[in-house]
Design a protein around this motif. Structure first.
Motif, PDB file in Angstrom:
ATOM      1  N   LYS B 204     -51.392 -13.616  23.832  1.00  0.00           N
ATOM      2  CA  LYS B 204     -50.580 -14.840  23.799  1.00  0.00           C
ATOM      3  C   LYS B 204     -49.902 -14.998  22.448  1.00  0.00           C
ATOM      4  O   LYS B 204     -48.730 -15.350  22.370  1.00  0.00           O
ATOM      5  CB  LYS B 204     -51.480 -16.053  24.045  1.00  0.00           C
ATOM      6  CG  LYS B 204     -51.574 -16.452  25.494  1.00  0.00           C
ATOM      7  CD  LYS B 204     -52.309 -17.779  25.567  1.00  0.00           C
ATOM      8  CE  LYS B 204     -52.672 -18.103  27.004  1.00  0.00           C
ATOM      9  NZ  LYS B 204     -53.645 -19.190  27.069  1.00  0.00           N
ATOM     10  N   TYR B 207     -47.067 -12.559  22.032  1.00  0.00           N
ATOM     11  CA  TYR B 207     -45.913 -12.954  22.824  1.00  0.00           C
ATOM     12  C   TYR B 207     -45.176 -14.105  22.128  1.00  0.00           C
ATOM     13  O   TYR B 207     -43.960 -14.099  21.990  1.00  0.00           O
ATOM     14  CB  TYR B 207     -46.390 -13.380  24.214  1.00  0.00           C
ATOM     15  CG  TYR B 207     -45.276 -13.748  25.141  1.00  0.00           C
ATOM     16  CD1 TYR B 207     -44.474 -12.750  25.701  1.00  0.00           C
ATOM     17  CD2 TYR B 207     -45.021 -15.078  25.451  1.00  0.00           C
ATOM     18  CE1 TYR B 207     -43.442 -13.090  26.559  1.00  0.00           C
ATOM     19  CE2 TYR B 207     -43.994 -15.421  26.299  1.00  0.00           C
ATOM     20  CZ  TYR B 207     -43.202 -14.419  26.852  1.00  0.00           C
ATOM     21  OH  TYR B 207     -42.178 -14.751  27.697  1.00  0.00           O
ATOM     22  N   ARG B 208     -45.957 -15.054  21.678  1.00  0.00           N
ATOM     23  CA  ARG B 208     -45.363 -16.220  21.007  1.00  0.00           C
ATOM     24  C   ARG B 208     -44.607 -15.771  19.762  1.00  0.00           C
ATOM     25  O   ARG B 208     -43.458 -16.166  19.522  1.00  0.00           O
ATOM     26  CB  ARG B 208     -46.467 -17.196  20.613  1.00  0.00           C
ATOM     27  CG  ARG B 208     -45.993 -18.352  19.745  1.00  0.00           C
ATOM     28  CD  ARG B 208     -47.142 -19.256  19.356  1.00  0.00           C
ATOM     29  NE  ARG B 208     -48.126 -18.623  18.477  1.00  0.00           N
ATOM     30  CZ  ARG B 208     -47.992 -18.541  17.159  1.00  0.00           C
ATOM     31  NH1 ARG B 208     -46.919 -19.011  16.565  1.00  0.00           N
ATOM     32  NH2 ARG B 208     -48.926 -17.953  16.425  1.00  0.00           N
ATOM     33  N   ARG B 210     -43.349 -12.889  19.055  1.00  0.00           N
ATOM     34  CA  ARG B 210     -42.154 -12.116  19.403  1.00  0.00           C
ATOM     35  C   ARG B 210     -41.013 -13.069  19.728  1.00  0.00           C
ATOM     36  O   ARG B 210     -39.888 -12.920  19.260  1.00  0.00           O
ATOM     37  CB  ARG B 210     -42.466 -11.218  20.596  1.00  0.00           C
ATOM     38  CG  ARG B 210     -41.733  -9.905  20.558  1.00  0.00           C
ATOM     39  CD  ARG B 210     -41.985  -9.121  21.813  1.00  0.00           C
ATOM     40  NE  ARG B 210     -40.822  -9.175  22.679  1.00  0.00           N
ATOM     41  CZ  ARG B 210     -40.884  -9.053  24.004  1.00  0.00           C
ATOM     42  NH1 ARG B 210     -42.048  -8.913  24.593  1.00  0.00           N
ATOM     43  NH2 ARG B 210     -39.807  -9.093  24.727  1.00  0.00           N
ATOM     44  N   ASN B 211     -41.332 -14.062  20.563  1.00  0.00           N
ATOM     45  CA  ASN B 211     -40.292 -15.019  20.947  1.00  0.00           C
ATOM     46  C   ASN B 211     -39.781 -15.795  19.757  1.00  0.00           C
ATOM     47  O   ASN B 211     -38.573 -15.985  19.594  1.00  0.00           O
ATOM     48  CB  ASN B 211     -40.840 -15.993  21.991  1.00  0.00           C
ATOM     49  CG  ASN B 211     -40.802 -15.376  23.363  1.00  0.00           C
ATOM     50  OD1 ASN B 211     -40.232 -14.298  23.531  1.00  0.00           O
ATOM     51  ND2 ASN B 211     -41.412 -16.035  24.316  1.00  0.00           N
ATOM     52  N   GLU B 212     -40.697 -16.219  18.917  1.00  0.00           N
ATOM     53  CA  GLU B 212     -40.267 -17.011  17.764  1.00  0.00           C
ATOM     54  C   GLU B 212     -39.396 -16.188  16.828  1.00  0.00           C
ATOM     55  O   GLU B 212     -38.393 -16.689  16.305  1.00  0.00           O
ATOM     56  CB  GLU B 212     -41.481 -17.554  17.006  1.00  0.00           C
ATOM     57  CG  GLU B 212     -42.083 -18.775  17.685  1.00  0.00           C
ATOM     58  CD  GLU B 212     -43.229 -19.376  16.900  1.00  0.00           C
ATOM     59  OE1 GLU B 212     -43.195 -19.314  15.654  1.00  0.00           O
ATOM     60  OE2 GLU B 212     -44.163 -19.892  17.546  1.00  0.00           O
ATOM     61  N   ARG B 213     -39.765 -14.922  16.649  1.00  0.00           N
ATOM     62  CA  ARG B 213     -38.951 -14.051  15.798  1.00  0.00           C
ATOM     63  C   ARG B 213     -37.547 -13.920  16.355  1.00  0.00           C
ATOM     64  O   ARG B 213     -36.560 -13.992  15.634  1.00  0.00           O
ATOM     65  CB  ARG B 213     -39.585 -12.659  15.706  1.00  0.00           C
ATOM     66  CG  ARG B 213     -40.702 -12.545  14.700  1.00  0.00           C
ATOM     67  CD  ARG B 213     -40.932 -11.094  14.313  1.00  0.00           C
ATOM     68  NE  ARG B 213     -41.161 -10.234  15.460  1.00  0.00           N
ATOM     69  CZ  ARG B 213     -42.359  -9.977  15.984  1.00  0.00           C
ATOM     70  NH1 ARG B 213     -43.434 -10.496  15.433  1.00  0.00           N
ATOM     71  NH2 ARG B 213     -42.485  -9.198  17.033  1.00  0.00           N
ATOM     72  N   LYS B 214     -37.481 -13.782  17.672  1.00  0.00           N
ATOM     73  CA  LYS B 214     -36.182 -13.589  18.305  1.00  0.00           C
ATOM     74  C   LYS B 214     -35.339 -14.849  18.144  1.00  0.00           C
ATOM     75  O   LYS B 214     -34.172 -14.790  17.768  1.00  0.00           O
ATOM     76  CB  LYS B 214     -36.387 -13.272  19.783  1.00  0.00           C
ATOM     77  CG  LYS B 214     -35.166 -12.668  20.419  1.00  0.00           C
ATOM     78  CD  LYS B 214     -35.486 -12.037  21.748  1.00  0.00           C
ATOM     79  CE  LYS B 214     -34.214 -11.478  22.356  1.00  0.00           C
ATOM     80  NZ  LYS B 214     -34.423 -11.022  23.721  1.00  0.00           N
ATOM     81  N   VAL B 215     -35.958 -15.997  18.420  1.00  0.00           N
ATOM     82  CA  VAL B 215     -35.240 -17.260  18.312  1.00  0.00           C
ATOM     83  C   VAL B 215     -34.725 -17.451  16.890  1.00  0.00           C
ATOM     84  O   VAL B 215     -33.570 -17.825  16.675  1.00  0.00           O
ATOM     85  CB  VAL B 215     -36.168 -18.430  18.718  1.00  0.00           C
ATOM     86  CG1 VAL B 215     -35.562 -19.763  18.321  1.00  0.00           C
ATOM     87  CG2 VAL B 215     -36.461 -18.380  20.194  1.00  0.00           C
ATOM     88  N   ARG B 225     -27.716 -12.409  20.873  1.00  0.00           N
ATOM     89  CA  ARG B 225     -28.708 -12.705  21.906  1.00  0.00           C
ATOM     90  C   ARG B 225     -29.199 -11.461  22.640  1.00  0.00           C
ATOM     91  O   ARG B 225     -30.378 -11.323  22.927  1.00  0.00           O
ATOM     92  CB  ARG B 225     -28.068 -13.681  22.900  1.00  0.00           C
ATOM     93  CG  ARG B 225     -29.027 -14.364  23.848  1.00  0.00           C
ATOM     94  CD  ARG B 225     -28.288 -15.463  24.564  1.00  0.00           C
ATOM     95  NE  ARG B 225     -27.796 -16.463  23.603  1.00  0.00           N
ATOM     96  CZ  ARG B 225     -28.532 -17.480  23.157  1.00  0.00           C
ATOM     97  NH1 ARG B 225     -29.765 -17.594  23.558  1.00  0.00           N
ATOM     98  NH2 ARG B 225     -28.042 -18.346  22.320  1.00  0.00           N
TER      99      ARG B 225
END
Lengths: 783, 589
Positions: B204, B207-208, B210-215, B225
């Protein structure tokens, strides 16, 4: 009655078995002691067999839990056997399902006989809910061999456990069989235990010294007169009880002299206690290995438990549930965040070289326990006293050492890493008996919330006490602990395993300290030990031998964060604690404290539940009654009359089939109706009892209403006419007594009244009216 | 290399895998403090010299097991020597003897503690090797032996089965011949979340993050994007900000290393990255904090070696000498280990803990906050902190009113010196050897990913120095990609340099002053590289020329550095034009 299927197939000699009911003293230390290397668990609990008729009384006591004792004919005295009948399957099952065996005596058995160990397979391994096994579990005996000759007898022990919610998978052996040497009459053993029962419920009881028992169990020797070295003359059971009462009286006298000890004018004693209690969990604290009690050594061990290089701890969240329950029961503030620390010291029972505990940030803090007079606190503490709890922390248990002769220590790692809680009190206890009461109370509380299932007698609870004294007039050496200042120098007594040991060790240590101080000496801060039965504590190590534990946060383990949702849920489902319930029963329902105590402790709380249902129904039937009258009425019937029924059918463990939810053979509505009719003078007391017995004997589905029964039996109360009274009175009149009465011995009239009552078998005689009639007739004689 | 246990089984396995002379599966070496099932796992210690682990480390299993890693199923070649329990910086503290370097560096230290793993890679016996990095134990040997050594974020690779030294710092690292090979080794299967390791980042969390880095990348406009990380690097290399930690430019820094550091920074700059000086003020305390924390944890972690359940046990009884296990532990543990256990026990003792252990933990937090403040990417394990400008030292340069500049990566040397010889090491006190870890320890304390990249030093022996790139926590893959890109830049530049050195030599030998037969040396320096080239040639005058002194290139008005081949050509021509005139002038005089 047939024997339970439990014992049927594999046992060729099943017909020779009898099961009698006994009790284990859950409150006190061991009554029979295995060899010391077996550890405290194996040193089983006190076994108490009583005559069947006494069982209901036992049941009412919170101190005992019922056990079954199986023995072979010929091993006991015949008189003892007469009233003993096998229990039903249902009963045994309910015992097995509801209770966890603390006492696995396989090892003991293995040592006493070279024959294969007899073991009973678990009926509850793998189940998820203890209650579900009522329906599903089946029990068989594996590897059963008849051991020894027919004169061997066997004892099954089931220590108490209620509402077992979290440990079921771990219970591999809910019961096991102890092979007792054939030559001893078990009655002798039981006799001794019976004595202690009658010493009263709230006192620490004297125990049979382990040394004596060891001799008795392993050597067949009996050294005490109580064990009758010459083949005992058969003592009737009633006489045994009487003797017990006598002995208690004489010991009671001795006790008062000891109580004088507690009033020390000049010196003030201060005691702080640390209690280690094993949590009721399925797994170890940091590994998925199952928790077991007396399983085959080293069979439930994970890599981490052995500290294998490269293995890591995984905190088992489930262990929090009993831990939090315990904290709530002890009125602690559960901390949102807590952390684990390492406590370093080398010992062979500690594989990793450190114990994981909660030193810096425990999970619960600032609690308290209120002790009442009925908990057995010292008189000086008054009606109630509050003992503060500094903190409650979770930690790992150590491995079990089995010492062999020749400095050999065998290690059983099954126990290593089991979750414990350590309860640390503030130094607020000032009397030895209060200290013992505190430990006892902690055990009751932990048990009632399912946090811990094993009592002191089976090693599930251990206490360390810190003792210091100071002159009342002055401040001590200025030692400080947990914000309490001016205490004297304290010493610590480690590993006390019974309530009596707690009390005795404190007394001994206090006396020792006072003696030293009065002689002008100084107390050293040291660790001391206590041997059961001794009169003085002994020094284990001084301050210079103290280990610096080098507490350090465990970097592998993150903080434990307890969510509010879990806390709220556990708070909600904690249930009413024994004290609150007793208070409720006394203040609202008008029971006596004694009755309330019994009510709460019976049927795992089911009796109290049932009682409330009956009261509710009584109020429904007649709303003019207030709660107190209804409570008193119902209390008598639920406790004493139902208890009487049960004791008449004593071969069954729970003849009433009372569940912990308060269901019973006799529907509470029926009992309510019955009490209501009696209260309204529609039937007599005798009739009411008769009807109750009828209800009890009928099975649930064919039960008739109370009204139907009264109709059928024609028990409606119709008062005697004046003529009938006259006739009755005249029929029993004894001229000799009449003359005595006329001569002035007015009291004798009651004798006639009693006679009159008895003459009328149906209880229709009203005492007032009858007395009036008698007086009139006697007056007639004067002339 | 000294392989402590090149097991027969592995050899058999290799034989089986070899078909037509080529092994189908890549072999790899495993540091001997990582548990493998078919070998002894000794940790370089006498006390575990016959210890066979009943289980296998997750990371080995993941690499080896074709089930979980079907394409890349590999085979364990053997276990490699190390400093006992990872305690050391030169791989000399092993019970099995020191790790030796390969000719011509036979006398040099190979670095530690994963020296055996490094040599396994250097000698070409395996494509990559597993090591562990507690305070630089993978990066230092990589720097000393001229290979790549990667230490991931703490908790990124499972430690289950890794014998702990200081468990809050330990990470499993990979040594390889290129950043690319390390990248290929560390498949998502290996960097997966592990339930048996409580310090492993959960699925978890991964995953979190990774998403935060992308954002964050998208919101800062640095990435489109739909771009992946690889694409991002290709298109955004120029937008990278590289931090140069000022505190790392210490007096003890070897000039050759400093030169290489500058070289690496130049490479980034040439690609359009912005170089920013940053301040990590607490770095100077990091080393002492590290040696307190690591020793304390080691004292605790090594308490389990008592010879009761496993391991070597002394002949006498456990209680001999009145101290439990003193014989077994005294005989089984080496000097450095004992030293650190004593140190750790002292710093944890009730009298010293406040002054040492607790202070060290505070320093550790400060070190980590230093990094958090400098990196553009927040530390996704922690709540974002607002840094107060008034707390910062006045020397910290500001980018704008908002505060100091924030960077993507920090580039610094791996070690302050070139590999010393073992003789020198032997003479050093243990505190002096601790100095080797001064640049690697801060990122270990902060749990950050870091990679050591070898940079070639011309002429000198040994011919390389390690340059370290440090990234923010959880930024492992971007770090590896960047390192890979940097290594490629370095290679490309080297080939350019080679090409144009040849051109230079041609040009020089055909110049006016050239006389065949003379045996003098001229040194030619160009801006092609910070490296200097020695060209043995036959000049009569025997003078050395530094092209950088030329007015068009050096000094205040220095030109932009040539980057493309065409530019370089033109530059060389220009320079030589001047040079020609100068030499001819000389001749005239």
């Amino acid at each position: 009655m047939t024997l339970p299927p439990l014992f049927v197939r594999p046992m060729p000699f099943q017909s020779r078995f009898k099961i009698i009911l006994g009790a284990v003293d859950v409150m006190d230390g061991p009554v029979w002691a295995g060899p010391p290397e077996l550890g405290p668990e194996a040193r089983a609990g006190r076994c108490l067999v009583e005559k069947c008729g006494e069982r209901s009384r036992l049941e009412r006591s919170p101190m005992y839990s019922i056990v079954a004792v199986v023995c072979l004919p010929g091993c006991c005295e015949q008189s003892h056997h007469e009233s003993i009948r096998p229990v039903s399957t249902q009963t045994l099952r309910s015992i097995l399902a509801g209770r966890r065996a603390a006492l696995l005596l396989d090892l003991l058995a293995a040592q006493t006989t070279s024959k294969p160990v007899t073991r009973v397979a678990s009926p509850i391994s793998g189940m998820t809910n203890a209650r579900s096994t009522h329906a599903t579990s089946t029990t068989t005996i594996k590897d059963c061999h008849p051991i020894g000759t027919s004169s061997t007898n066997r004892v099954l022990l089931y220590p108490k456990i209620n509402r077992l919610a979290y440990a079921p998978r771990t219970l591999r052996h809910p019961l096991s069989i102890l092979i007792v040497r054939p030559t001893i009459p078990p009655a002798a053993l039981f006799y001794q235990s019976t004595l202690s029962f009658f010493k009263g419920l709230h006192y620490a009881m004297t125990r049979t010294p382990p040394a004596v028992l060891r001799k008795y169990l392993f050597g067949g020797q009996i050294s005490r007169t109580g064990y009758s070295a010459d083949p005992a003359p058969t003592i009737p059971f009633r006489k045994q009880l009487k003797d017990a009462a006598k002995k208690r009286k004489s010991e009671g006298a001795a006790k008062t002299s000891r109580e004088d000890n507690q009033k020390l004018e000049e010196w003030e004693l201060t005691v702080g206690i640390e209690i280690h209690a094993q949590l009721n969990t399925a797994r170890k604290l940091f590994s998925t290995a199952a928790s077991s009690i007396n399983d085959v050594p080293n069979t439930h061990v994970a890599l981490f438990d052995l500290a294998m290089p490269g293995s890591q701890p995984i905190f088992q969240k489930e262990t929090l549930i009993p831990a939090i329950r315990a904290a709530l029961a002890l009125n602690c503030k559960v901390q949102k965040t807590s952390k684990f620390d390492r406590k370093h010291y080398f010992h062979w029972d500690q594989p990793s070289g450190y114990q994981i505990t909660q030193y810096y940030e425990p999970f619960a803090k600032d609690g308290y326990i209120t002790l009442y007079a009925h908990d057995g606190i010292a008189k000086e503490d008054g009606d109630e006293i509050q003992i503060g709890i500094k903190q409650v922390q979770m930690e790992q248990d150590t491995a079990k050492t089995i010492s062999q002769p020749g400095e050999i220590h065998l290690l059983d790692f099954n126990r290593v890493g089991l979750p414990l809680i350590e309860i640390i009190t503030l130094p607020q206890i000032h009397y030895p008996s209060t200290a013992a009461a505190f430990v006892r109370k902690v055990q009751i509380l932990l048990n009632s919330v399912d946090a811990c299932v094993l009592g002191m007698q089976s090693g599930g609870l251990r206490a360390d006490v810190n003792v210091s004294v100071r002159r009342r007039a002055e401040q001590g050496t200025g030692a400080e602990y947990a914000g309490v200042k001016g205490l004297g120098q304290r010493t610590e007594i480690k590993n006390l395993s019974s309530f009596k040991a707690v009390e005795d060790a404190i007394i001994a240590e206090r006396d020792r300290q006072i003696q030293i101080l009065e002689a002008g000496g100084a107390i050293e801060g040291e660790t001391r030990g206590w041997t059961i039965g001794s009169t003085e504590t002994r020094r284990l190590r001084g301050k210079e031998g103290e280990v610096d534990y080098r507490y350090m946060p465990d970097a592998d383990l993150g903080p434990v964060i307890i969510g509010d949702d879990l806390l709220t849920y556990l708070e909600k489902t904690l249930g009413v604690l024994p004290d609150e319930e007793i208070k409720l029963l006394v203040e609202v329902y008008g029971l006596t404290t004694k009755d309330a105590l019994s009510m709460v402790s019976l049927n795992e709380g089911g009796r109290a539940e049932y009682f409330r249902n009956v009261v509710d129904h009584l109020l429904e039937l007649d709303d003019r009654r207030d709660l107190k009258t209804a409570g008193k009425l119902a209390g008598n019937w639920v406790l004493h009359e139902l208890g009487g029924l049960a004791s008449d059918a004593a071969e069954e463990e729970n003849a009433l089939q009372m569940t912990s939810e308060g269901d019973c053979i006799i529907n509470h509505r029926r009992l309510g109706d019955l009490i209501d009719r009696l209260d309204n003078n529609q039937i007599t007391g005798t009739s009411a009892k008769k009807i109750l017995t009828m209800l009890f004997e009928m099975s649930t589905d064919e039960q008739k209403t109370v009204k139907q029964l009264i109709d059928e039996e024609g028990l409606w109360f119709n008062p005697l006419s004046a003529a009938e009274y006259d006739e009755l009175a005249k029929s029993i009149l004894d001229m000799k007594i009449v003359e005595e009465i006329l001569a002035g011995k007015e009291g004798k009239i009651n004798f006639l009244l009693g006679k009159m009552m008895r003459a009328d078998g149906e209880g229709r005689v009203d005492a007032k009216e009858a007395t009036a009639v008698l007086r009139r007739i006697i007056e007639e004689h004067r002339r | 290399m000294r392989v402590t246990d090149l097991s027969r089984l592995a050899a058999a396995e290799l034989d089986r895998l070899v078909k037509g002379g080529k092994p189908r599966k890549k072999p790899f070496a495993v540091k001997d403090n990582i548990a493998t099932k078919n070998h002894f796992t000794t940790s370089g210690s006498k006390i575990l010299q016959k210890y066979q682990s009943p289980f296998e480390a997750t990371v080995v299993d993941q690499l080896r097991n074709p089930k979980s890693n079907p394409k890349n199923g590999k085979v364990v070649l053997g276990k490699t020597n190390l400093d006992e329990f990872g305690m050391g910086s030169h791989s000399t503290n092993s019970f099995f003897g020191p790790v030796l370097g390969m000719s011509p560096l036979r006398r040099h230290s190979v670095g530690g503690s994963s020296g055996g793993s490094a040599m396994a890679v250097v000698t070409g016996e395996c494509g990559f090797a597993l090591g562990t990095d507690t305070g630089g134990s993978v990066r230092l040997p990589a720097a000393y032996t001229g290979i790549f050594g990667f230490k991931p974020s703490y908790g990124r690779i499972s430690r289950w089965g890794v014998i702990p030294y200081a468990n809050s710092l330990d990470t499993v690292g990979v040594l390889g011949t290129s950043a690319q090979s390390i990248l290929e080794t560390l498949t998502p299967e290996v960097m997966y979340s592990e339930s048996r390791d409580p310090t492993s980042l959960g699925a978890k969390s991964l995953y979190r993050m990774r998403n935060e880095r992308k954002v964050l990348a998208i919101s800062s406009g640095r990435v489109h994007r739909n771009e992946g990380v690889g694409q991002y690097l290709q298109t955004n290399f120029r937008r990278l900000k590289i931090g140069i930690p000022m505190e790392y430019n210490i007096a003890e820094l070897d000039p050759a290393v400093r030169e290489e550091w500058r070289h690496a920074l130049n490479l980034f700059q040439e690609r359009g990255c912005t170089l920013v000086p940053v301040s990590l003020p607490n770095t100077k305390h990091a080393l002492s904090a590290y040696y307190i924390i690591a020793a304390a944890e080691a004292a605790s972690n090594l308490a389990k070696y008592d010879g009761v359940r496993y391991g070597t046990r002394a002949d006498s009884s456990d209680g001999a000498g009145n101290v439990l296990y003193s014989r077994t532990r005294g005989e089984g543990l080496g000097d450095e280990v004992k030293r650190r256990i004593l140190l750790g026990s002292y710093t944890l003792s009730s009298k010293a803990i406040d002054n040492y252990f607790i202070k060290a933990q505070k320093v550790r937090r400060l070190v980590q906050r230093d990094f958090d403040r400098v990196f553009a990417l927040p530390n996704l394990l922690r709540y974002q902190e607002q840094f107060n400008l008034s707390d910062m030292a006045e020397t910290v340069p500001m980018e704008d009113k908002k505060g100091p500049p924030q960077v993507d990566f920090i580039v610094c040397p791996t070690s302050p010196t070139l590999p010393p010889t073992r003789n020198v090491v032997q003479k050093q006190s243990s505190v002096e050897t601790y100095m080797n870890d001064v640049f690697t320890v801060p990122s270990s304390l902060a749990g950050l990913p870091a990679i050591s990249i070898p940079f070639k030093l011309p002429g000198k022996q040994p011919g390389f120095a390690g340059i370290q790139i440090i990234g923010q926590f959880s930024d492992d893959y971007r770090l590896l990609l960047t390192a890979s890109a940097l290594a490629k830049l370095q290679a490309r530049k080297a080939s350019l340099v080679k090409k144009h050195t040849a051109a230079l030599i041609r040009r020089v030998t055909s110049s006016k002053g050239f006389q065949k037969g003379s045996e003098e040396t001229v040194r030619i320096r160009t801006h092609l590289s910070t490296e200097s080239f020695e060209v043995k040639t036959y000049l009569s005058s025997g003078k050395s020329f530094d092209l950088r002194k030329h007015p068009t290139v050096g000094g205040e008005n220095r030109m932009r550095e040539p980057r493309t081949a065409k530019e370089i050509d033109r530059f060389v021509e220009d320079a030589f034009g001047d040079w020609d005139s100068m030499t001819s002038g000389d001749n005239q005089k």
